[in-house]
Design a protein around this motif. Sequence first.
Motif, short mmCIF file in Angstrom:
data_model
loop_
_atom_site.label_atom_id
_atom_site.label_comp_id
_atom_site.label_asym_id
_atom_site.label_seq_id
_atom_site.Cartn_x
_atom_site.Cartn_y
_atom_site.Cartn_z
N PHE A 147 38.31 43.82 38.17
CA PHE A 147 38.96 44.42 36.82
C PHE A 147 39.30 45.93 37.07
O PHE A 147 39.70 46.71 36.15
CB PHE A 147 38.16 44.21 35.76
CG PHE A 147 38.20 42.57 35.38
CD1 PHE A 147 39.20 42.02 34.83
CD2 PHE A 147 36.93 42.00 35.80
CE1 PHE A 147 39.37 40.56 34.42
CE2 PHE A 147 36.85 40.52 35.22
CZ PHE A 147 38.07 40.04 34.66
N LYS A 175 37.16 37.09 42.57
CA LYS A 175 38.25 36.06 42.88
C LYS A 175 39.19 36.70 43.96
O LYS A 175 39.21 37.62 43.85
CB LYS A 175 38.88 36.00 41.45
CG LYS A 175 40.31 34.76 41.34
CD LYS A 175 40.92 34.86 40.02
CE LYS A 175 41.64 33.59 39.89
NZ LYS A 175 42.32 33.64 38.44
N TYR A 191 41.75 25.10 42.05
CA TYR A 191 41.20 25.91 40.90
C TYR A 191 41.74 25.30 39.56
O TYR A 191 41.02 25.23 38.66
CB TYR A 191 41.30 27.54 41.12
CG TYR A 191 40.76 28.14 40.01
CD1 TYR A 191 39.52 28.18 39.60
CD2 TYR A 191 41.55 28.90 39.15
CE1 TYR A 191 38.93 28.90 38.39
CE2 TYR A 191 41.24 29.70 38.04
CZ TYR A 191 40.03 29.58 37.79
OH TYR A 191 39.45 30.26 36.70
N LYS A 195 39.82 23.68 36.34
CA LYS A 195 39.88 24.24 34.91
C LYS A 195 40.23 23.11 33.99
O LYS A 195 39.59 22.80 32.96
CB LYS A 195 40.90 25.38 34.83
CG LYS A 195 40.31 26.69 35.52
CD LYS A 195 41.15 27.80 34.85
CE LYS A 195 40.61 28.61 33.81
NZ LYS A 195 41.46 29.88 33.38
N LEU A 216 43.38 41.43 36.12
CA LEU A 216 42.43 40.93 37.38
C LEU A 216 43.35 41.23 38.42
O LEU A 216 44.39 40.40 38.55
CB LEU A 216 41.98 39.61 36.89
CG LEU A 216 40.64 39.09 37.67
CD1 LEU A 216 40.27 37.76 37.30
CD2 LEU A 216 41.20 38.87 39.25
#
Length: 252
Positions: A147, A175, A191, A195, A216
């Motif tokens: 971040f 990540k 991924y 989710k 990100l």
Amino acid sequence: MSEQEHSKHASGASDTIYANPLGHVAGFSFDQNVVNVFPDMIKRSVPGYTTIITMIGTLSEQYATSGSHCYDLGCSLGAASLAMRHRIQAANCRIIGVDNSQAMIDRCQDVFDADCGEVPVELICDDLENIEIQNASVVVLNFTLQFIPPERRDGILQRIYDGLNPGGVLILSEKVVFQDQQHDQLMIDLYHNFKRANGYSDLEIAQKRTALENVLIPETLDSHRQRMKKVGFHSCDVWFQCFNFASMIAIK
Ligand SMILES: Nc1ncnc2c1ncn2[C@@H]1O[C@H](C[S@+](CC[C@H]([NH3+])C(=O)[O-])CC(=O)[O-])[C@@H](O)[C@H]1O
Ligand SMILES: O=C(O)C(=O)Cc1ccccc1
């Protein structure tokens, strides 16, 4: 307790932040809405999160030395600090948790007020770049560096290296992206399946993806390795990976 107070403390709330169509998807921020659903959000969104937290406890038991400092930079609600606190055996250690979101730090303080661990924990609401790192045996950056603007990352890693005692450890979870386009797409697809299996809809996945754009910023594992080497870590590599989420360990 008022409705607002109740929702502020409803830490078991499920993440529905991106469940309905948003006209404009704002950039992701660690505000009160995110704090309220954070434990659910992070467990459903980061493959291996619970394992990584457990292992941060195990690693800090191994590496924390008496009289040293253990830093949790970007501590959110303190999951990693809590794991460290419950595992550290060395005498006179101090855990320092830092986060620049006031909403996170306030809730994190509630977590530690309710915890009976013996290792002192100091929580600081500030940019981690303003924190002096010294006498450190363990430094944790658990999904925080991603971040921070990429051009600031070298300086942060250098200050961490300089503040670690010899034999001290950095745990860096991120990540990541992959150079090979086909492999990168495969990891993203896997991924997104993860989710979906955790109950997120395609709309939730798409809107969160938009919110995270330019917020990100993932790098390759090689970029992380190179940066760690550049600042002075002679030994570093991945200890955990699931799809495009990895955790690295570097020893001074
Ligand atoms: N410059 C900064 N200074 C301080 N804090 C920052 C900064 N930038 C972002 N943060 C903070 O870093 C945290 C990242 S979350 C970490 C999870 C936690 N480590 C966990 O083990 O549960 C990861 C995620 O949500 O994917 C947030 O709380 C931000 O406010
Ligand atoms: O949800 C995502 O798409 C992620 O990349 C992980 C994540 C988890 C919690 C906050 C921000 C990003």
